[in-house]
Motif scaffolding. Structure first.
Motif, PDB file in Angstrom:
ATOM      1  N   PHE A 171       0.821  -1.195   0.000  1.00  0.00           N
ATOM      2  CA  PHE A 171       0.000   0.000   0.000  1.00  0.00           C
ATOM      3  C   PHE A 171       0.862   1.256   0.000  1.00  0.00           C
ATOM      4  O   PHE A 171       0.572   2.227  -0.708  1.00  0.00           O
ATOM      5  CB  PHE A 171      -0.923   0.013   1.210  1.00  0.00           C
ATOM      6  CG  PHE A 171      -1.815   1.229   1.266  1.00  0.00           C
ATOM      7  CD1 PHE A 171      -2.664   1.527   0.216  1.00  0.00           C
ATOM      8  CD2 PHE A 171      -1.792   2.062   2.362  1.00  0.00           C
ATOM      9  CE1 PHE A 171      -3.482   2.647   0.263  1.00  0.00           C
ATOM     10  CE2 PHE A 171      -2.611   3.189   2.424  1.00  0.00           C
ATOM     11  CZ  PHE A 171      -3.450   3.472   1.365  1.00  0.00           C
ATOM     12  N   SER A 172       1.944   1.242   0.777  1.00  0.00           N
ATOM     13  CA  SER A 172       2.837   2.394   0.828  1.00  0.00           C
ATOM     14  C   SER A 172       3.443   2.679  -0.544  1.00  0.00           C
ATOM     15  O   SER A 172       3.586   3.845  -0.945  1.00  0.00           O
ATOM     16  CB  SER A 172       3.950   2.138   1.850  1.00  0.00           C
ATOM     17  OG  SER A 172       4.849   3.213   1.900  1.00  0.00           O
ATOM     18  N   ARG A 219       0.266   3.728  -2.987  1.00  0.00           N
ATOM     19  CA  ARG A 219      -0.592   4.846  -2.586  1.00  0.00           C
ATOM     20  C   ARG A 219      -0.385   6.107  -3.429  1.00  0.00           C
ATOM     21  O   ARG A 219      -1.367   6.738  -3.836  1.00  0.00           O
ATOM     22  CB  ARG A 219      -0.380   5.161  -1.109  1.00  0.00           C
ATOM     23  CG  ARG A 219      -1.321   6.219  -0.556  1.00  0.00           C
ATOM     24  CD  ARG A 219      -1.128   6.375   0.956  1.00  0.00           C
ATOM     25  NE  ARG A 219      -2.001   7.387   1.503  1.00  0.00           N
ATOM     26  CZ  ARG A 219      -1.739   8.692   1.498  1.00  0.00           C
ATOM     27  NH1 ARG A 219      -0.598   9.113   0.978  1.00  0.00           N
ATOM     28  NH2 ARG A 219      -2.594   9.568   1.998  1.00  0.00           N
ATOM     29  N   GLU A 254      -7.367  11.206  -1.259  1.00  0.00           N
ATOM     30  CA  GLU A 254      -6.894  10.444  -0.099  1.00  0.00           C
ATOM     31  C   GLU A 254      -7.953   9.452   0.361  1.00  0.00           C
ATOM     32  O   GLU A 254      -7.642   8.291   0.675  1.00  0.00           O
ATOM     33  CB  GLU A 254      -6.542  11.413   1.032  1.00  0.00           C
ATOM     34  CG  GLU A 254      -5.305  12.253   0.753  1.00  0.00           C
ATOM     35  CD  GLU A 254      -5.055  13.289   1.835  1.00  0.00           C
ATOM     36  OE1 GLU A 254      -5.950  13.495   2.691  1.00  0.00           O
ATOM     37  OE2 GLU A 254      -3.959  13.892   1.836  1.00  0.00           O
ATOM     38  N   ASP A 255      -9.198   9.898   0.410  1.00  0.00           N
ATOM     39  CA  ASP A 255     -10.286   9.009   0.818  1.00  0.00           C
ATOM     40  C   ASP A 255     -10.438   7.856  -0.163  1.00  0.00           C
ATOM     41  O   ASP A 255     -10.689   6.708   0.238  1.00  0.00           O
ATOM     42  CB  ASP A 255     -11.600   9.788   0.895  1.00  0.00           C
ATOM     43  CG  ASP A 255     -11.604  10.810   2.022  1.00  0.00           C
ATOM     44  OD1 ASP A 255     -10.753  10.721   2.919  1.00  0.00           O
ATOM     45  OD2 ASP A 255     -12.466  11.716   1.991  1.00  0.00           O
ATOM     46  N   GLN A 274      -7.719   5.276   0.349  1.00  0.00           N
ATOM     47  CA  GLN A 274      -7.979   4.520   1.569  1.00  0.00           C
ATOM     48  C   GLN A 274      -9.112   3.524   1.375  1.00  0.00           C
ATOM     49  O   GLN A 274      -9.041   2.374   1.830  1.00  0.00           O
ATOM     50  CB  GLN A 274      -8.318   5.476   2.713  1.00  0.00           C
ATOM     51  CG  GLN A 274      -8.425   4.811   4.078  1.00  0.00           C
ATOM     52  CD  GLN A 274      -7.114   4.179   4.528  1.00  0.00           C
ATOM     53  OE1 GLN A 274      -6.038   4.718   4.253  1.00  0.00           O
ATOM     54  NE2 GLN A 274      -7.188   3.043   5.198  1.00  0.00           N
ATOM     55  N   ASP A 275     -10.171   3.941   0.683  1.00  0.00           N
ATOM     56  CA  ASP A 275     -11.303   3.040   0.425  1.00  0.00           C
ATOM     57  C   ASP A 275     -10.890   1.880  -0.464  1.00  0.00           C
ATOM     58  O   ASP A 275     -11.361   0.747  -0.280  1.00  0.00           O
ATOM     59  CB  ASP A 275     -12.458   3.808  -0.221  1.00  0.00           C
ATOM     60  CG  ASP A 275     -13.153   4.744   0.763  1.00  0.00           C
ATOM     61  OD1 ASP A 275     -12.900   4.620   1.983  1.00  0.00           O
ATOM     62  OD2 ASP A 275     -13.945   5.595   0.313  1.00  0.00           O
ATOM     63  N   TRP A 295      -7.971   0.567  -0.540  1.00  0.00           N
ATOM     64  CA  TRP A 295      -7.182  -0.327   0.311  1.00  0.00           C
ATOM     65  C   TRP A 295      -8.072  -1.149   1.236  1.00  0.00           C
ATOM     66  O   TRP A 295      -7.836  -2.339   1.442  1.00  0.00           O
ATOM     67  CB  TRP A 295      -6.172   0.481   1.109  1.00  0.00           C
ATOM     68  CG  TRP A 295      -5.251  -0.396   1.909  1.00  0.00           C
ATOM     69  CD1 TRP A 295      -5.186  -0.531   3.246  1.00  0.00           C
ATOM     70  CD2 TRP A 295      -4.282  -1.295   1.370  1.00  0.00           C
ATOM     71  NE1 TRP A 295      -4.232  -1.439   3.596  1.00  0.00           N
ATOM     72  CE2 TRP A 295      -3.659  -1.930   2.460  1.00  0.00           C
ATOM     73  CE3 TRP A 295      -3.876  -1.604   0.073  1.00  0.00           C
ATOM     74  CZ2 TRP A 295      -2.651  -2.866   2.290  1.00  0.00           C
ATOM     75  CZ3 TRP A 295      -2.876  -2.542  -0.099  1.00  0.00           C
ATOM     76  CH2 TRP A 295      -2.270  -3.158   1.006  1.00  0.00           C
ATOM     77  N   LEU A 296      -9.110  -0.522   1.776  1.00  0.00           N
ATOM     78  CA  LEU A 296     -10.046  -1.253   2.637  1.00  0.00           C
ATOM     79  C   LEU A 296     -10.760  -2.352   1.852  1.00  0.00           C
ATOM     80  O   LEU A 296     -11.001  -3.447   2.370  1.00  0.00           O
ATOM     81  CB  LEU A 296     -11.067  -0.288   3.245  1.00  0.00           C
ATOM     82  CG  LEU A 296     -10.521   0.694   4.283  1.00  0.00           C
ATOM     83  CD1 LEU A 296     -11.598   1.679   4.704  1.00  0.00           C
ATOM     84  CD2 LEU A 296      -9.965  -0.044   5.501  1.00  0.00           C
ATOM     85  N   THR A 341      -9.787   1.595  -7.802  1.00  0.00           N
ATOM     86  CA  THR A 341      -9.719   3.039  -7.583  1.00  0.00           C
ATOM     87  C   THR A 341     -10.395   3.792  -8.717  1.00  0.00           C
ATOM     88  O   THR A 341     -11.157   4.747  -8.496  1.00  0.00           O
ATOM     89  CB  THR A 341      -8.253   3.500  -7.462  1.00  0.00           C
ATOM     90  OG1 THR A 341      -7.653   2.849  -6.342  1.00  0.00           O
ATOM     91  CG2 THR A 341      -8.150   5.004  -7.288  1.00  0.00           C
TER      92      THR A 341
END
Length: 312
Positions: free
Chosen positions: A14-15, A18, A36-37, A40-41, A43-44, A68
Motif C-alpha cells: 500500500f505504501s 498509494r 486520499e479518501d 484509503q477506500d 485499500w479497505l 480506484t
C-alpha cells in the motif's frame, strides 16, 4: 491469492502504490482530500475482498488501480450533479507537491496536473476521463483500461480516441502554443506583483492579453463571480481595486503549485487566495482564482512543502 501476503508486506504494498492511487484520484476528482479518501477506500476493499476472503490476485497493482478508477468514476458522476448547484465557478483544489528535483520533472508534472489541464478534463464524461487519464497520463495498456471502465478493449480504444479529439476541440486551435517555461512564468508574475503592489494600473494591464479572462471559485463565501471577467482593462481594474482596498495589509508571494508558478495572496497575514495562470505571447491570458476556504486548507496545512523562489 496466489501467494499469501503478510501484514507487513501488505502494508509495504500500500505504501508503494498509494502515490499512484492518489494521483489517479486527484486527476479524476480535483480534490486532494477526496483522492486520499479514495485511496484509503480502495485499500479497505483490498483488505476485505482479497486478504480476508483469500481471493486470488496475480497483479495487486492492476487490481487496486481498477478498483480506484471504478470508484472515482462513480464519485465523479455524483460530484457533477452536485456542481450543478455550485455557487459560481468550480475549480480544482491546488495541489502541493514536494519540490521536483529538476526542471524536467517540473515540466512533466505540469503537463498532466496543471490547473489548466484539470479544468480542460471537465469537458469529458467520467468514463472518458478515466480512460483518457489511464492511457495518456499513466500509460496503462488498453487491456487494463478496458477492465477499469468495464468495456471491451475495442470500446476502450474508441473512448480514448474520442476523448483526445474532444480535448483538442475544446482547447481550440488558438491554444496549441507551447507551454510557457517556468522561468518565463516566474519573470512575468514577478512583474505582476511589482505592478500590483505599486498601484500601477497601466503596468498591470500591459501584462494582460487584450482578450484575457478571469474566473474564480469562491465556494459561496462572500461575493463571487457568476461568470468569467473578460478583457485586460476589467481584470486590471479588479487588481487595482484590491490594491486600493487592502494596501499594506496585502502580501503577494509566488510558489509552485500543480507544476506551475502560482500567486498566493495573503490578507492580514492569512492566505486569502491562490491564483493560477495561463500565458500566451509573453502575456497573461487566463487567471483562475481559488478562494474557497475548504480548498485552500491543504495549501495552508502543507505550506512548509511549498517550493518558493530562492532568496534574491
Amino acid at each position: 491469492m496466489s501467494e499469501r501476503i503478510s501484514a507487513e508486506s501488505s502494508a509495504e504494498l500500500f505504501s508503494r502504490l498509494r502515490p499512484r492511487l492518489m494521483a489517479i484520484g486527484y486527476r479524476m476528482l480535483g480534490s486532494v482530500q477526496e483522492a486520499e479518501d479514495l485511496a484509503q477506500d480502495a485499500w479497505l476493499r483490498w483488505h476485505d475482498e482479497v486478504e480476508l476472503a483469500g481471493a486470488s490476485v496475480l497483479n495487486p497493482e492492476a487490481w487496486l488501480v481498477t478498483v480506484t478508477t471504478r470508484m472515482a468514476i462513480d464519485r465523479l458522476r455524483s460530484a457533477k450533479l452536485r456542481r450543478e448547484g455550485y455557487p459560481g465557478s468550480w475549480l480544482p483544489e491546488p495541489l502541493v507537491e514536494e519540490g521536483p528535483a529538476s526542471p524536467e520533472q517540473i515540466r512533466e508534472l505540469a503537463d498532466d496536473v496543471s490547473i489548466a489541464f484539470m479544468v480542460l478534463l471537465d469537458c469529458l464524461t467520467p468514463e472518458a476521463r478515466a480512460a483518457f487519464l489511464l492511457r495518456e497520463v499513466f500509460e496503462v495498456d488498453y487491456e487494463q483500461v478496458a477492465a477499469a471502465i468495464g468495456k471491451s478493449e475495442a470500446s476502450a480504444r474508441q473512448i480514448v480516441h474520442r476523448a483526445k479529439q474532444r480535448v483538442i476541440k475544446v482547447r481550440g486551435a488558438d491554444r496549441q502554443h507551447a507551454r510557457t517555461p517556468p522561468q518565463e512564468q516566474y519573470a512575468l508574475l514577478r512583474r505582476l506583483i511589482q505592478a500590483i503592489t505599486q498601484g500601477d494600473f497601466e503596468g498591470i494591464r500591459a501584462l494582460l492579453a487584450e482578450e484575457a479572462a478571469l474566473m474564480g471559485d469562491f465556494g459561496g463565501v462572500g461575493p463571487s463571480l457568476r461568470s468569467p471577467l473578460s478583457g485586460a482593462r476589467r481584470i486590471a481594474q479588479l487588481y487595482y481595486a484590491h490594491y486600493l482596498r487592502h494596501g499594506d495589509n496585502m502580501r503577494l508571494e509566488l510558489a509552485l503549485l500543480n507544476g506551475d508558478w502560482a500567486l498566493l495572496r495573503y490578507l492580514q497575514g492569512e492566505l486569502e487566495s491562490v491564483q493560477a495562470f495561463e500565458f500566451d505571447g509573453g502575456r497573461i491570458s487566463q487567471v483562475r482564482i481559488q478562494r474557497n476556504p475548504a480548498k485552500l486548507a491543504g495549501v495552508r496545512r502543507q505550506s512548509h512543502l511549498l517550493v518558493r523562489p530562492e532568496p534574491s
